[in-house]
Design a protein around this motif. Sequence first.
Motif, mmCIF file in Angstrom:
data_model
loop_
_atom_site.group_PDB
_atom_site.id
_atom_site.type_symbol
_atom_site.label_atom_id
_atom_site.label_comp_id
_atom_site.label_asym_id
_atom_site.label_seq_id
_atom_site.Cartn_x
_atom_site.Cartn_y
_atom_site.Cartn_z
ATOM 1 N N TYR A 14 -76.357 -65.372 -35.567
ATOM 2 C CA TYR A 14 -77.141 -66.511 -36.066
ATOM 3 C C TYR A 14 -78.090 -67.024 -34.979
ATOM 4 N N TRP A 41 -80.956 -64.634 -34.645
ATOM 5 C CA TRP A 41 -81.871 -64.792 -35.786
ATOM 6 C C TRP A 41 -82.768 -66.009 -35.594
ATOM 7 N N LYS A 42 -82.195 -67.115 -35.097
ATOM 8 C CA LYS A 42 -82.980 -68.321 -34.854
ATOM 9 C C LYS A 42 -84.021 -68.087 -33.761
#
Length: 331
Positions: free
Chosen positions: A305, A308-309
């Motif tokens: 995550y 991805w950010k």
Amino acid sequence: MQGLKKMRMPLIFLLVALLFPLFTDNQYYIYVVTLAFIYAIAVYGMNLVGGYTGQLSLAHAGFFAIGAYALGLLTVDANVPYWLAFVLALVITTVIGTLVGLIALRTKEHFFAIYTLCVGYIIYLIIYEWDALTGGVRGLIGIESPAAIGPITFDTGISNYYLILVFLVLTVIFMKFLTESIVGRTYVAIRNSEELAQTIGINTMKQKLISFVISTFLAGLAGALYASFVRFIGPDISYTMMTFDFLMYAIVGGFGTLFGPVVGTLLIVILTQSLQFMEDFRMIIFGPLLVLLVIFYPRGIVGGYQMWKMKRAYKKKQRSVDQGSTYEGGD
């Protein structure tokens, strides 16, 4: 403002955790989540020494068991008051962890993992075979629940839930300050290249030992909480399978991330309990899922995550730069 935005998800999790017992009267659900909180504290210890310092300790379940048995023996056999026994259990675990670490950290990489695996198995054998002290295969029964603190008692499942949640939150706060401090950056430097860390003046042996001792302290803390919550312990909590469960929680959540231990532990423990009717096929289900996760999300759910950010922010910034260049070209 930026700091508050970063803490938005943790604060939402904390709010949900605080309100969870108010929205369910199912004691089994509360029991499972409380157990996950305890395991998460232990996984934070494994995450520190493995994810940040780069030393994979496979004796973690052994130290978890030492904390649990120390509390159980002190309260059941020695009749020591609970909170004093609790503190002494942490001291005993930390002292043993220091002694093991002084020897284990003279080895590196897979030799360290093999050595700690052997230490963990020796702890299991001692607990299993020393019947006069540990109760052997029978284990310890009737361990005290946490003693009251003033008017606050811990004789119900919900009160134990909130007590363990407090310890988990304190663990997360401690880990946040530790990993974001110069000490935490030192651990990462050792993980990335121990030789390079030595050349810039870092005492790698000292820092690895401190990391290992903190790891054993957190394992002992989780073990002591487990003993007083379940009130029965047996040698199975020190078995190597327990260590590999902790390792799986850390890998799924994300090694070397702050919130990976909580996410991975809650997800796997709740999923495991939901699939209890398929216990015989547990590894058939989790094995392929774990392999796929390692292939596509090598940093775990939280690490994936975060990546991805970062990629999203980079692409957004790149688009802004490209648009600015276009406007300048048009002028």
